[in-house]
Design an enzyme around this catalytic site. Structure first.
Site, PDB file in Angstrom:
ATOM      1  N   ASP A   1       0.811  -1.216   0.000  1.00 33.00           N
ATOM      2  CA  ASP A   1       0.000   0.000   0.000  1.00 33.00           C
ATOM      3  C   ASP A   1       0.845   1.267   0.000  1.00 33.00           C
ATOM      4  OD1 ASP A   1      -1.959  -1.921   0.264  1.00 33.00           O
ATOM      5  OD2 ASP A   1      -3.121  -0.781   1.714  1.00 33.00           O
TER       6      ASP A   1
ATOM      7  N   ARG B   1       0.149   4.909  17.314  1.00 33.27           N
ATOM      8  CA  ARG B   1      -0.187   5.883  16.273  1.00 33.27           C
ATOM      9  C   ARG B   1       0.063   7.337  16.661  1.00 33.27           C
ATOM     10  NH1 ARG B   1       0.859   1.753  13.774  1.00 33.27           N
ATOM     11  NH2 ARG B   1      -0.715   0.686  12.513  1.00 33.27           N
TER      12      ARG B   1
ATOM     13  N   ASP C   1      -7.078   3.766  12.281  1.00 36.29           N
ATOM     14  CA  ASP C   1      -5.800   4.477  12.203  1.00 36.29           C
ATOM     15  C   ASP C   1      -5.920   5.844  11.545  1.00 36.29           C
ATOM     16  OD1 ASP C   1      -4.337   2.631  13.577  1.00 36.29           O
ATOM     17  OD2 ASP C   1      -3.551   1.615  11.815  1.00 36.29           O
TER      18      ASP C   1
ATOM     19  N   SER D   1      -3.290  -9.330   7.315  1.00 39.74           N
ATOM     20  CA  SER D   1      -2.372  -8.206   7.504  1.00 39.74           C
ATOM     21  C   SER D   1      -1.793  -8.262   8.915  1.00 39.74           C
ATOM     22  CB  SER D   1      -3.089  -6.877   7.281  1.00 39.74           C
ATOM     23  OG  SER D   1      -4.078  -6.666   8.275  1.00 39.74           O
TER      24      SER D   1
END
Length: 423
Positions: A15, A95, A124, A180
């Site tokens: 990505d 994050r 996120d 993932s």
């Protein structure tokens, strides 16, 4: 005229590799790739070369592991945060640190925007952008997955792989790992792919190849291992008598917990954006630290202070999960948490055995536990007179008796009404 600059949160996966190239072409901008080293280990190998070859004008790979442990993991663990009763917030807490550093780089480089590869369905995107809003509201945030032009060009992974091949971007996209994975010092999370079926048994030993930090409880050692954690003002400062900084503690506990199959969680959780999602987590060190910290508090923390702090756990956990780490309400809660931890000092002994973290002893120089008062034998201190409990119980029972009397009176009136109706 110099080109505008965009700072991209870059992992080197399919990505963000495609996004890097796409941003450069679409915005005719310099792309500064940023990767935060928060404990991904070998995942960082070759990232700088890959980002530069993909089109980045500059690459930052910053070691933030110590800051992550000291300023994010430790304060959060002091709060007792546990999202929906199971999740130790491993991705959530990382994050705001990543976004904070992105903001610092953007300002240092004179960038006009930051960008990320989070999808429009996940948490996120919210965490990155709320942090940016709190720390640098002047910066634009670019989220390609929310842009119609990007989604039209890349409706699926096949189109992204084709784009990467066309532009000579090396990617590792394979059906051998149909899920993932996100790794940092606190945990590894797994989602999507076969895990989107909540009936799929991720704990089965046939799926053991998915896990990275821990062995399955079935394959853990048959002999228990005892460890000791020393705490000072709510922070673990030593393991087995060896003083360590927060980073060292997390790395050591990950090693010990992983060896004994500790810290696997499989849950369906509620995302901030409104949908449920299934996640599988490995948090070996965090699970040990969480249990030991709670045990230390049981001996040293005042009952009412603990009750007040505990009443805020759900609120605190939700703030972290939803991305409000830098919000004023989280900072206010943290001040209360810090105050509550000033006497959480001492040593906890833990037994690790086949996925279990078992309490095996606790001691403290500031213990609130007095065996002479708590004993079932004669109280030599005369601090507690058992006869006093009768009055204590009577006072606490008063409202219950009054309430019961009212209910009995109402039932009597209802009975009288029924008898009158029958007559």
């Amino acid at each position: 005229m110099p080109k505008n600059k965009i700072v991209l949160a870059y992992s080197g996966g399919l990505d963000t590799s495609v996004i890097l190239k796409w941003l450069k072409e679409t915005y005719d901008a310099e792309i500064i790739a940023f990767t935060a080293d928060i404990g991904q280990k070998e995942e960082l190998d070759g990232l700088e070369e890959k980002a530069l070859s993909t089109g980045a004008s500059k690459v930052y790979i910053d070691d933030l592991r110590e800051e992550f442990a000291r300023d994010f993991i430790y304060p959060m663990f002091q709060s007792g945060a546990l999202y929906e009763g199971q999740y130790l917030l491993g991705t959530s807490i990382a994050r705001p640190l990543i976004a904070k550093r992105m903001v610092d780089i953007a300002r240092a480089e004179g960038a006009i925007a930051i960008a990320h590869g989070a999808t429009g369905k996940g948490n996120d995107q919210v965490r990155f952008e709320l942090t940016a809003a709190a720390l640098a509201p002047e910066l634009e945030v670019i989220a390609p997955w929310r842009l119609e032009a990007f989604r039209e060009e890349f409706p699926g992974r096949a189109e992204m792989i084709a784009y990467a091949e066309k532009h000579g971007i090396p990617v590792q996209a394979s059906a051998s790992k149909p899920y993932s994975m996100d790794r940092n010092l606190l945990h590894i999370s797994f989602e999507s792919g076969m895990l989107e079926d909540p009936w799929f048994d991720a704990s089965h030993t046939d799926n053991e190849e998915m896990y990275v930090l821990s062995v399955s409880p079935e394959r853990a050692p048959d002999e228990a291992e005892y460890i000791e954690l020393e705490f000072s003002a709510g922070d673990c400062v030593a393991v087995n008598g060896v003083e360590m900084d927060p980073l060292g503690v997390m790395e050591k506990l990950n090693e010990l917990g992983g060896k004994h199959g500790v810290g696997r969680v499989d849950m369906v959780e509620n995302r901030f954006v409104g949908m449920k999602s299934r996640g599988v987590y490995e948090t070996p060190g965090g699970t040990i630290l969480f249990a030991a910290h709670r045990r230390m508090e049981s001996l040293t923390m005042d009952r009412e202070v603990m009750s007040l702090r505990d009443s805020l756990i759900t609120r605190y956990s939700t703030l972290v999960y939803n991305g409000f780490w830098f919000a004023p309400e989280r900072l206010a809660l943290q001040a209360l948490v810090t105050e509550s931890q000033k006497n959480v000092t001492g040593t906890v002994r833990i037994k690790l055995y086949k996925g279990n973290v078992i309490a095996a002893g606790v001691k403290s120089p500031v213990s609130l536990y007095n065996p002479e008062i708590a004993t079932m034998e004669a109280d030599a201190t005369q601090a507690y007179n058992q006869s006093d409990a009768a009055g204590f119980i009577r006072l606490n029972a008063l409202r219950l008796k009054v309430s019961s009397g009212v209910e009995q009176n109402d039932k009597g009136k209802d009975k009288d009404k029924v008898l009158q109706a029958q007559n």
